[in-house]
Design a protein around this motif. Structure first.
Motif, PDB file in Angstrom:
ATOM      1  N   ASN A 146       0.754  -1.241  -0.025  1.00  0.00           N
ATOM      2  CA  ASN A 146      -0.154   0.043  -0.114  1.00  0.00           C
ATOM      3  C   ASN A 146       0.648   1.383   0.008  1.00  0.00           C
ATOM      4  O   ASN A 146       0.424   2.455  -0.479  1.00  0.00           O
ATOM      5  CB  ASN A 146      -0.982   0.076   1.253  1.00  0.00           C
ATOM      6  N   GLY A 147       2.180   1.049   0.489  1.00  0.00           N
ATOM      7  CA  GLY A 147       3.042   2.425   0.549  1.00  0.00           C
ATOM      8  C   GLY A 147       3.206   2.635  -1.222  1.00  0.00           C
ATOM      9  O   GLY A 147       3.178   3.929  -1.394  1.00  0.00           O
ATOM     10  N   GLN A 148       3.431   1.848  -1.766  1.00  0.00           N
ATOM     11  CA  GLN A 148       3.685   1.857  -3.180  1.00  0.00           C
ATOM     12  C   GLN A 148       2.330   2.335  -3.891  1.00  0.00           C
ATOM     13  O   GLN A 148       2.363   3.216  -4.681  1.00  0.00           O
ATOM     14  CB  GLN A 148       3.994   0.483  -3.863  1.00  0.00           C
ATOM     15  N   LEU A 149       1.256   1.988  -3.555  1.00  0.00           N
ATOM     16  CA  LEU A 149      -0.037   2.521  -3.962  1.00  0.00           C
ATOM     17  C   LEU A 149      -0.422   4.058  -3.658  1.00  0.00           C
ATOM     18  O   LEU A 149      -0.709   4.682  -4.639  1.00  0.00           O
ATOM     19  CB  LEU A 149      -1.265   1.531  -3.557  1.00  0.00           C
ATOM     20  N   LEU A 150       0.042   4.088  -2.412  1.00  0.00           N
ATOM     21  CA  LEU A 150      -0.035   5.864  -1.936  1.00  0.00           C
ATOM     22  C   LEU A 150       0.706   6.601  -2.899  1.00  0.00           C
ATOM     23  O   LEU A 150       0.228   7.602  -3.407  1.00  0.00           O
ATOM     24  CB  LEU A 150       0.486   5.754  -0.718  1.00  0.00           C
ATOM     25  N   ILE A 151       1.843   6.390  -3.237  1.00  0.00           N
ATOM     26  CA  ILE A 151       2.679   7.050  -4.241  1.00  0.00           C
ATOM     27  C   ILE A 151       2.098   7.359  -5.409  1.00  0.00           C
ATOM     28  O   ILE A 151       2.077   8.321  -5.991  1.00  0.00           O
ATOM     29  CB  ILE A 151       4.042   6.567  -4.339  1.00  0.00           C
ATOM     30  N   LEU A 152       1.880   5.960  -6.002  1.00  0.00           N
ATOM     31  CA  LEU A 152       0.972   5.983  -7.382  1.00  0.00           C
ATOM     32  C   LEU A 152      -0.338   6.807  -7.531  1.00  0.00           C
ATOM     33  O   LEU A 152      -0.434   7.527  -8.586  1.00  0.00           O
ATOM     34  CB  LEU A 152       0.958   4.616  -7.812  1.00  0.00           C
ATOM     35  N   LEU A 153      -0.998   6.648  -6.502  1.00  0.00           N
ATOM     36  CA  LEU A 153      -2.265   7.241  -6.259  1.00  0.00           C
ATOM     37  C   LEU A 153      -2.114   8.694  -6.525  1.00  0.00           C
ATOM     38  O   LEU A 153      -2.641   9.603  -7.085  1.00  0.00           O
ATOM     39  CB  LEU A 153      -3.020   7.022  -5.189  1.00  0.00           C
ATOM     40  N   ALA A 154      -1.326   9.309  -5.586  1.00  0.00           N
ATOM     41  CA  ALA A 154      -0.843  10.750  -5.466  1.00  0.00           C
ATOM     42  C   ALA A 154      -0.435  11.237  -7.066  1.00  0.00           C
ATOM     43  O   ALA A 154      -0.836  12.361  -7.358  1.00  0.00           O
ATOM     44  CB  ALA A 154       0.218  10.969  -4.407  1.00  0.00           C
ATOM     45  N   ASP A 155       0.662  10.525  -7.656  1.00  0.00           N
ATOM     46  CA  ASP A 155       0.773  10.682  -8.829  1.00  0.00           C
ATOM     47  C   ASP A 155      -0.147  10.952  -9.890  1.00  0.00           C
ATOM     48  O   ASP A 155      -0.031  11.853 -10.743  1.00  0.00           O
ATOM     49  CB  ASP A 155       2.198   9.710  -9.553  1.00  0.00           C
TER      50      ASP A 155
END
Length: 348
Positions: A220-229
């Motif tokens: 989910n850390g990776q998902l959070l970065i990609l969501l913000a992008d």
């Protein structure tokens, strides 16, 4: 033939020759070698489990993993299942004698210990001994199978070709041996990765919604970065107001080095809840997001506290994808808002 002879040195020589020949022939030769090794894997164990490691290496060098779909996941699941049985069998056979470390004993010694007790010998026929031998082998070769599977499971084509039933078995058996195998921990995580998975994101404050599709996201850390992008931008164009992630963070979450370090970590942009009001931890995985009416839903809220991440992704060689398919129509967004848990749809 070298495996049938039982000669470990001859087997190792043959494997090296196969690898060298396949590499010289390029991707087609590497794929042909993988396809030739695949039918052998179900019957192998012990020292010959290194054949699976070689198959994984051939894939790393450019071969296609698809010939392994029907055999490697099942053989790896079997190895974990058998390995999980070893401690109880050993305790029953030895009366509590300490179980040897895999590096300090051999299959034959383990089988001898399992079958030498009088109350065992009376019921040990050739079939039973063969079963015990396969169980004993798993004490030594399990990580070879798992290492090979970890190599190929980062490929989306391979993951999507493995059935949900087999993935569930991999997660189940990995949980039983994770206390003694880091490779099993990675297998469990890879078997939980979602591919071509719809995701709805709701911004209740702006009363906007977004449809996305995700694949190959390991945590989910990776998902959070990609969501913000994907979502942060000009609100006049229907996006979410805020500061977008730096390119270095996005690269760490996608194709660059995943390691950011403690001095230059990535930071979350949102506080996320699922559609039922449960907070989404950056330490979890997308599969933990409980579906609402059959769809995984995330609800954006302002940060309560910053959460820093020193790595952009869990699996360095797994290619992620998060596609913004579009901004939801207002009626569809309002429909989702009516279905969210009350605490989720408000700023909590």
């Amino acid at each position: 033939m070298q495996m049938e002879s039982g000669s470990a040195p001859a087997y190792q020589t043959a494997m090296k020759e196969l690898a060298d020949t396949a590499k010289a022939e390029g991707p087609e030769g590497l794929t042909a070698a993988v396809d030739a090794l695949a039918p052998l894997l179900p019957g192998l164990g012990g020292d010959f489990a290194m054949t699976a490691v070689l198959a994984g290496a051939l894939v790393e060098w450019g071969g296609s993993p698809m010939g392994l779909v029907g055999v490697l996941p099942r053989r790896a699941a079997e190895a974990m299942m058998l390995n999980a049985a070893v401690p109880e069998l050993w305790d029953s056979a030895t009366g509590g004698k300490p179980l040897p470390e895999p590096e300090s004993a051999s299959t034959s010694e383990l089988v001898h210990e399992l079958t030498r007790r009088p109350w065992w010998r009376r019921g040990v026929d050739s079939t039973r001994r063969e079963s015990l031998t396969r169980i004993a082998m798993s004490w030594f070769d399990m990580d070879d199978w798992l290492r090979a599977l970890n190599t190929v499971m980062v490929d989306e084509r391979f993951r999507t070709a493995v059935s949900d039933k087999t993935k569930a078995e991999l997660r189940e058996h990995a949980a039983a041996v994770a206390d003694r195998s880091e490779e099993a921990t990675w297998i469990a995580a890879l078997a939980a990765v979602l591919d071509n998975e719809p995701l709805v994101v709701i911004d209740p404050h702006a009363r906007r919604g977004y449809a996305l599709t995700m694949s190959g996201i390991g945590d989910n850390g990776q998902l959070l970065i990609l969501l913000a992008d994907r979502l942060i931008g000009d609100p006049a164009h229907g996006l979410v107001a805020g500061d977008p992630p730096t390119r270095r963070w996005v690269e760490a979450a996608t194709c660059g080095s995943p390691y950011l370090g403690p001095d230059t970590p990535a930071m979350t942009a949102f506080h996320l809840l699922d559609g039922h009001g449960t907070p989404i931890s950056a330490d979890g995985v997308p599969a933990d997001i409980e579906p609402l009416d059959g769809t995984r839903v995330l609800v954006l809220h302002p940060l309560k506290r910053e959460y820093i991440m020193t790595a952009g992704r869990m699996f360095e060689h797994m290619t992620p994808a998060l596609h913004l398919d579009g901004v939801l129509q207002r009626a569809e967004t309002e429909s989702w808002l009516t279905r969210l848990a009350p605490s989720t749809a408000s700023d909590n």
